[in-house]
Design a protein around this motif. Structure first.
Motif, mmCIF file in Angstrom:
data_model
loop_
_atom_site.group_PDB
_atom_site.id
_atom_site.type_symbol
_atom_site.label_atom_id
_atom_site.label_comp_id
_atom_site.label_asym_id
_atom_site.label_seq_id
_atom_site.Cartn_x
_atom_site.Cartn_y
_atom_site.Cartn_z
ATOM 1 N N LEU A 1 49.797 25.054 1.481
ATOM 2 C CA LEU A 1 49.350 26.211 2.228
ATOM 3 C C LEU A 1 50.255 26.260 3.473
ATOM 4 N N SER A 2 50.468 27.295 3.971
ATOM 5 C CA SER A 2 51.542 27.548 5.282
ATOM 6 C C SER A 2 50.566 28.305 6.380
ATOM 7 N N THR A 3 50.875 27.837 7.573
ATOM 8 C CA THR A 3 50.164 28.388 8.665
ATOM 9 C C THR A 3 50.994 28.924 9.590
ATOM 10 N N GLY A 4 50.662 30.059 10.252
ATOM 11 C CA GLY A 4 51.363 30.923 11.261
ATOM 12 C C GLY A 4 51.193 32.154 11.405
ATOM 13 N N ASP A 5 50.905 32.868 12.284
ATOM 14 C CA ASP A 5 50.716 34.333 12.479
ATOM 15 C C ASP A 5 52.233 34.931 11.938
ATOM 16 N N GLU A 6 53.432 34.277 12.236
ATOM 17 C CA GLU A 6 54.680 34.825 12.149
ATOM 18 C C GLU A 6 55.089 34.934 10.685
ATOM 19 N N LEU A 7 54.227 34.325 9.765
ATOM 20 C CA LEU A 7 55.088 34.330 8.449
ATOM 21 C C LEU A 7 54.794 35.356 7.508
ATOM 22 N N ILE A 8 55.440 35.778 6.663
ATOM 23 C CA ILE A 8 55.344 36.684 5.729
ATOM 24 C C ILE A 8 55.792 36.276 4.356
ATOM 25 N N THR A 9 55.418 36.762 3.160
ATOM 26 C CA THR A 9 55.807 36.456 1.965
ATOM 27 C C THR A 9 57.269 37.037 1.665
ATOM 28 N N PRO A 10 58.170 36.539 0.721
ATOM 29 C CA PRO A 10 59.555 37.136 0.618
ATOM 30 C C PRO A 10 59.365 38.534 0.261
ATOM 31 N N ASP A 11 58.502 39.039 -0.488
ATOM 32 C CA ASP A 11 58.586 40.314 -0.894
ATOM 33 C C ASP A 11 58.003 41.519 0.173
#
Length: 427
Positions: free
Chosen positions: A186-196
Motif C-alpha cells: 500500500l502507498s500512503t500520501g494525499d499527493e499520490l495518484i494512479t498512473p491513469d
C-alpha cells in the motif's frame, strides 16, 4: 539509527520461515519452476535403474577380451542385439557378445562394453581389436548415481530446470512446495495518484506500488495490491488492519518519517505491533520502519512482518533490495542464501558521499573477463530521481566515514536485478 548490517541481522533473526506442513501446497511438474521444496523427495527407483551401456558397441565378458590387441584380436559370436528400451533375451556366455547401443540394458553374463570403433564385424561374429581400458568399462552401473529409498532432494531448495528433470526421472509428478508468501502493498500520501489519472499541480504519480509489486513477484512471493491511502489516521488504520489480516508481510511506502502527517508508527503501536527499527544509517533510505505482529485473531492467527519504506522512489527500492528481499527469501522456506549478494568490483568512476551514513550509489555492474566492473549511472543521485535508476543492477557501497572512493579502486557492490551476463573486452 542502526547500521545497515545490524538492521539486517535483526530482521533476519526475527523472520521465521513458513511452516512446510501448515503452509505447503502440492503442484505439478509443469508449475513447479522457482517454487521452494517443502518436503524431502525419496524415490523408489535406483539411478541408473539397471546396468546399461554408455556407448554403442558390444557387451562382452571381460575375461574374453582382457588380453586382446590389434595383433592378436579375439573373435566372439554375436548372440543378440540390444537397443535402448529393449530387454535382453539371451545370456552372454564365454566366447559370445551382444551388439548393444547407448542406453541398452546389459545382458546377463556381460560385464564390459567394447566401443564399436575398436571392433570389426564379420557376419554373426565380431573381431575385438583392442582390449577395453578396464573391467566394466563403458557400463553405467545400476544404483551408482542414487540408491532407492535414500533422500533424493532436500526441502528448502528452489526448484530449477535440473531439479525438475530429476523429479521427472524419479516419476515424482506431485510435488510438495511452500506456498508463496503473501505480501500486501500500500502507498500512503494525499499527493499520490494512479498512473491513469490526469496529473494536477503538486501531485505525484505512485510508482512505488508497481515497482514493489514487481520486486515481490521477482522474489517469488505473491503481491497483493491494496492501492493508495490518504494521510488520514482512520483510513490508514483500516487499511493496515486489512493488510495484516490477509498477508504474511505488509509493505507500505511513505508516512514513516517525522512529518506532521506521518502516522504509520502511531497506528502500528495502536494495532499491537512491536516496532524494532525506526531508522537506519543508510542513504538513501534512512526512514525505515520494521515491526512484527504476533499471531492473533486480528492477523488470523499468524505472525506478520511489517516494513514501512520511505516514500521517495529510489529510497523505497534501495530499502527493498537491502532489507526486504532477504527477509522474503528466508520467509519463503529457502534453506540458505537469504542475504543480499555483495561482490567486489573495480569502480570506473570517482564516487562521493557525505560520510555520515552508508551510502548506495546505483549503476551497472558488469562481469568482464572474469572481473566485476561498476559503472555509475549518469545524472543526479537524488532519492527522488527515479529516471536514472533504469537498468540498474548494482549498488556501490560507500562505508560510513569514507567520503570518497577514487576511480579504479575496489569497492563492494550489492548485486540487484537480473543476473549478470559475462562479457569480454573487445580489442
Amino acid at each position: 539509527m542502526l547500521p545497515a548490517s545490524q538492521a539486517e541481522a535483526m530482521i533476519l533473526d526475527l523472520v521465521q520461515p513458513l511452516d512446510g506442513k501448515r503452509h505447503g501446497e502440492v503442484v505439478t511438474l509443469l508449475t513447479a519452476i522457482d517454487r521452494i521444496l517443502a518436503a524431502p523427495v525419496v524415490s523408489q527407483l535406483d539411478f541408473p535403474h539397471w546396468d546399461n551401456s554408455a556407448m554403442d558397441g558390444y557387451a562382452v565378458r571381460y575375461e574374453d577380451v582382457k588380453s586382446c590387441h590389434a595383433d592378436q584380436p579375439v573373435a566372439l559370436e554375436i548372440v543378440e542385439e540390444v537397443r535402448a528400451g529393449q530387454a535382453p533375451k539371451r545370456e552372454v556366455k564365454p566366447g559370445q557378445a551382444a551388439r548393444i547401443f547407448t542406453g541398452g540394458v546389459m545382458p546377463s553374463g556381460a560385464d564390459t562394453v567394447v566401443m564399436q570403433e575398436h571392433t570389426k564385424r564379420e557376419g554373426d561374429r565380431v573381431m575385438i581389436l583392442a582390449a577395453p581400458p578396464a573391467e566394466k568399462a563403458f557400463v553405467r552401473q545400476g544404483a551408482s548415481y542414487y540408491q532407492a529409498g535414500t533422500p533424493l532432494l532436500l526441502p528448502g531448495i528452489a526448484l530449477q530446470p535440473p531439479e525438475l528433470a530429476v523429479l521427472a526421472a524419479a516419476q515424482c509428478t506431485q510435488i510438495k512446495v511452500y506456498r508463496r508468501p503473501r505480501v500486501a502493498i500500500l502507498s500512503t500520501g494525499d499527493e499520490l495518484i494512479t498512473p491513469d489519472q490526469p496529473l494536477q499541480l503538486g501531485q505525484i504519480v505512485d510508482s512505488n506500488q508497481y515497482a514493489l509489486a514487481a520486486l515481490v513477484a521477482q522474489t517469488g512471493a505473491e503481491p497483493l495490491h491494496l492501492g493508495i491511502f490518504p494521510d488520514k489516521p482512520n483510513i490508514l488504520r483500516r487499511a493496515i488492519s486489512q493488510a495484516i489480516a490477509t498477508a504474511d508481510v505488509v509493505l507500505s511506502s511513505g508516512g514513516v518519517s517525522v512529518g506532521d502527517y506521518d502516522y504509520v508508527e502511531q497506528i502500528l503501536a495502536e494495532l499491537g505491533a512491536t516496532i524494532h527499527i525506526r531508522a537506519v544509517a543508510v542513504k538513501p533510505g534512512k526512514p525505515l520502519t520494521f515491526a512484527t505482529f504476533p499471531a492473533s485473531a486480528a492477523s488470523k492467527h499468524k505472525p506478520v512482518l511489517y516494513f514501512g519504506l520511505p516514500g521517495n522512489p529510489v529510497s523505497a527500492l534501495v530499502s527493498f533490495w537491502r532489507f526486504v528481499q532477504p527477509a522474503l527469501r528466508k520467509l519463503s522456506g529457502l534453506a540458505h542464501s537469504w542475504g543480499p549478494m555483495f561482490v567486489q568490483a573495480r569502480s570506473q568512476h570517482d564516487l562521493k558521499s557525505d560520510g555520515q551514513r552508508e551510502t548506495y550509489l546505483w549503476g551497472q555492474l558488469h562481469l568482464i573477463d572474469g572481473a566485476y566492473e561498476f559503472h555509475l549511472a549518469d545524472g543526479s543521485h537524488s532519492s527522488g530521481n527515479l529516471i536514472n535508476l533504469a537498468q540498474t543492477n548494482g549498488l556501490a557501497v560507500i562505508p560510513i566515514g569514507q567520503p570518497a572512493i577514487a576511480k579504479g579502486e575496489t569497492i563492494r557492490v550489492l548485486q540487484v536485478g537480473t543476473p549478470l551476463i559475462p562479457l569480454a573486452h573487445t580489442k
